[in-house]
Motif scaffolding. Structure first.
Motif, PDB file in Angstrom:
ATOM      1  N   LEU A  11       3.117  22.584  37.201  1.00  0.00           N
ATOM      2  CA  LEU A  11       3.090  23.734  36.577  1.00  0.00           C
ATOM      3  C   LEU A  11       4.918  24.004  37.169  1.00  0.00           C
ATOM      4  O   LEU A  11       5.381  23.932  37.239  1.00  0.00           O
ATOM      5  N   PRO A  12       5.168  25.808  36.068  1.00  0.00           N
ATOM      6  CA  PRO A  12       6.405  25.554  35.156  1.00  0.00           C
ATOM      7  C   PRO A  12       7.057  26.351  36.748  1.00  0.00           C
ATOM      8  O   PRO A  12       6.781  27.180  37.530  1.00  0.00           O
ATOM      9  N   GLU A  13       7.946  25.559  37.055  1.00  0.00           N
ATOM     10  CA  GLU A  13       7.563  26.098  38.255  1.00  0.00           C
ATOM     11  C   GLU A  13      10.235  25.423  38.579  1.00  0.00           C
ATOM     12  O   GLU A  13      10.746  25.058  37.619  1.00  0.00           O
ATOM     13  N   THR A  14      10.859  25.950  39.151  1.00  0.00           N
ATOM     14  CA  THR A  14      12.001  25.220  39.912  1.00  0.00           C
ATOM     15  C   THR A  14      11.746  23.843  39.836  1.00  0.00           C
ATOM     16  O   THR A  14      11.826  23.580  40.306  1.00  0.00           O
ATOM     17  N   SER A  15      12.639  23.248  38.835  1.00  0.00           N
ATOM     18  CA  SER A  15      13.145  22.050  38.770  1.00  0.00           C
ATOM     19  C   SER A  15      14.174  21.312  39.232  1.00  0.00           C
ATOM     20  O   SER A  15      14.859  22.317  38.820  1.00  0.00           O
ATOM     21  N   VAL A  16      14.221  20.279  40.198  1.00  0.00           N
ATOM     22  CA  VAL A  16      15.188  20.043  40.516  1.00  0.00           C
ATOM     23  C   VAL A  16      15.010  17.922  40.050  1.00  0.00           C
ATOM     24  O   VAL A  16      14.129  17.611  40.370  1.00  0.00           O
ATOM     25  N   GLU A  17      16.282  17.758  38.985  1.00  0.00           N
ATOM     26  CA  GLU A  17      15.509  16.934  38.601  1.00  0.00           C
ATOM     27  C   GLU A  17      17.016  15.316  39.230  1.00  0.00           C
ATOM     28  O   GLU A  17      18.483  15.656  39.116  1.00  0.00           O
TER      29      GLU A  17
END
Lengths: 158, 155
Positions: free
Chosen positions: B67-73
Motif C-alpha cells: 500500500l502507498p505509505e511512508t517509505s524508508v529506503e
C-alpha cells in the motif's frame, strides 16, 4: 455436345487475381491497444511482509509458560526454535547455506505441538543479510503463524 | 501535325501507376506477438509502490499487497525517506547508538495517527543490523505498523 467452358453465360477466368486483405483497421486497433497495455504492464510484482516489533519488556517477563511466544533465533551457523528457555529444535547450517527446508519442517512440527501459539518472534544474531531474514519470515508464515515479530540480539550460547 | 497531339490528355500522360501499398503483414505479426505478451503482463491494479533505485529487493513468497505509505529506503549507499536522501550508510554506521539520528529528524511529523504505517525497502544484501536500527528509529518516531517490501517469487 458442348463443354462446360462453352456453356452460354459461363466464363472460366484465365487467372485468379490475388486477394488483398486490408489490415489498416487491425493496425489502428493495435496502435491504440499496445501503448495502453505497455502503460499497465507489471513486469515484477511487489508484495510486503507485515510484521511488528516485540515489546521492550522482553519475551518472558511476567508471563506464564502458556503465554510465551515461539522464538526463532537466526544465527550465522544455525537456526533454533525456542520457547522461553527451552530450545525445541536446532537446524545446523550446511555448506550451501541455511537449511530452510529442514527449518520449515521443524516449524511445522512446533506449530502442530503448540496449536494455541499464534505469535513467533524472529530474533537475529550476528551478520545476517536481509534476504535470509525474509526467507525466515516466509517459513514462519507458511507454517501458519499469523503474528510475526522481528527483533534483534539474542544469546544462543547458554 | 504530330499524331500524339490529337490524343486526349489522359492518354498522353501514359498508363496510370498503381497506388503503392506497403506490406503490413510482418508488422501485424509482430504486433500480435507483442499483444499476447503484454496481455500476460497486464495488471488492473498495477503496482501502488515503486521500488527505489540503487537496491535489489529480496524475494519472498508473500502475497500481501503493498500500500502507498511512508517509505524508508535502505540502499547500498544511503538511507532515503520518500525518495529524499537522508544520510549515507557510512555516516550512519559511524554512530554508536541503536538508532539513526538523521533518520529520526527526517521522520519527525510523518507518523500521523495511532496506526502510522511505514514501508521499509532494504537491499537484499544489506546487513540486518542496519535494518534493526532503522526499525528502532521508525518506532521511536511513532510508527507502529511495519512492512518490508519484497519482490514476489513467481511459482
Amino acid at each position: 455436345m458442348t463443354t462446360l467452358g462453352r456453356r452460354a453465360g459461363f466464363r472460366v477466368p484465365s487467372e485468379i487475381s490475388e486477394v488483398q486483405i486490408d489490415v489498416t483497421p487491425v493496425m489502428n486497433m493495435f496502435i491504440i491497444l499496445i501503448p495502453f497495455l505497455v502503460s499497465m504492464a507489471v513486469f515484477s510484482h511487489l508484495a510486503v511482509h507485515r510484521f511488528s516489533l516485540p515489546g521492550d519488556d522482553g519475551p518472558s517477563v511476567g508471563r506464564t509458560a502458556d503465554e510465551l511466544p515461539l522464538t526463532v533465533a537466526l544465527a550465522v551457523d544455525r537456526i533454533a526454535i525456542a520457547r522461553g528457555e527451552w530450545i525445541l529444535s536446532e537446524t545446523e547450517r550446511t555448506d550451501g547455506g541455511h537449511d530452510y527446508a529442514a527449518f520449515g519442517e521443524a516449524l511445522y512440527a512446533a506449530r502442530r505441538n503448540l496449536p494455541d501459539v499464534e505469535r513467533v518472534v524472529v530474533a537475529v544474531d550476528g551478520p545476517i543479510v536481509c534476504s535470509d531474514v525474509v526467507t525466515c519470515l516466509d517459513r514462519c508464515r507458511e507454517a501458519g503463524f499469523s503474528d510475526v515479530a522481528l527483533a534483534g540480539g539474542t544469546n544462543l550460547d547458554r | 501535325m504530330n499524331a500524339t497531339s490529337v490524343l486526349p490528355i489522359a492518354a498522353r500522360r501514359g498508363p496510370a501507376t498503381p497506388p503503392v501499398r506497403p506490406q503490413l503483414t510482418s508488422l501485424v505479426d509482430m504486433m500480435t506477438i507483442l499483444l499476447v505478451f503484454l496481455l500476460k503482463s497486464f495488471s488492473m491494479e498495477g503496482n501502488l509502490m515503486t521500488p527505489a533505485a540503487g537496491l535489489q529487493l529480496p524475494t519472498s513468497t508473500s502475497r500481501d499487497q503493498a500500500l502507498p505509505e511512508t517509505s524508508v529506503e535502505v540502499t547500498r549507499s544511503e538511507i532515503r525517506v520518500d525518495g529524499r536522501s537522508v544520510v549515507t550508510i557510512a555516516a550512519s554506521e559511524a554512530d554508536a547508538g541503536d538508532d539513526v539520528p538523521a533518520l529520526a529528524i527526517a521522520l519527525e511529523g510523518l507518523a500521523v495517527g495511532e496506526d502510522a504505517a511505514v514501508t521499509i525497502q532494504c537491499d537484499r544484501d544489506q546487513e540486518y543490523h542496519l535494518l534493526e536500527r532503522v526499525m528502532a528509529t521508525c518506532s521511536r518516531a511513532g510508527f507502529t505498523d511495519f512492512s518490508l517490501l519484497v519482490t514476489r517469487e513467481e511459482p
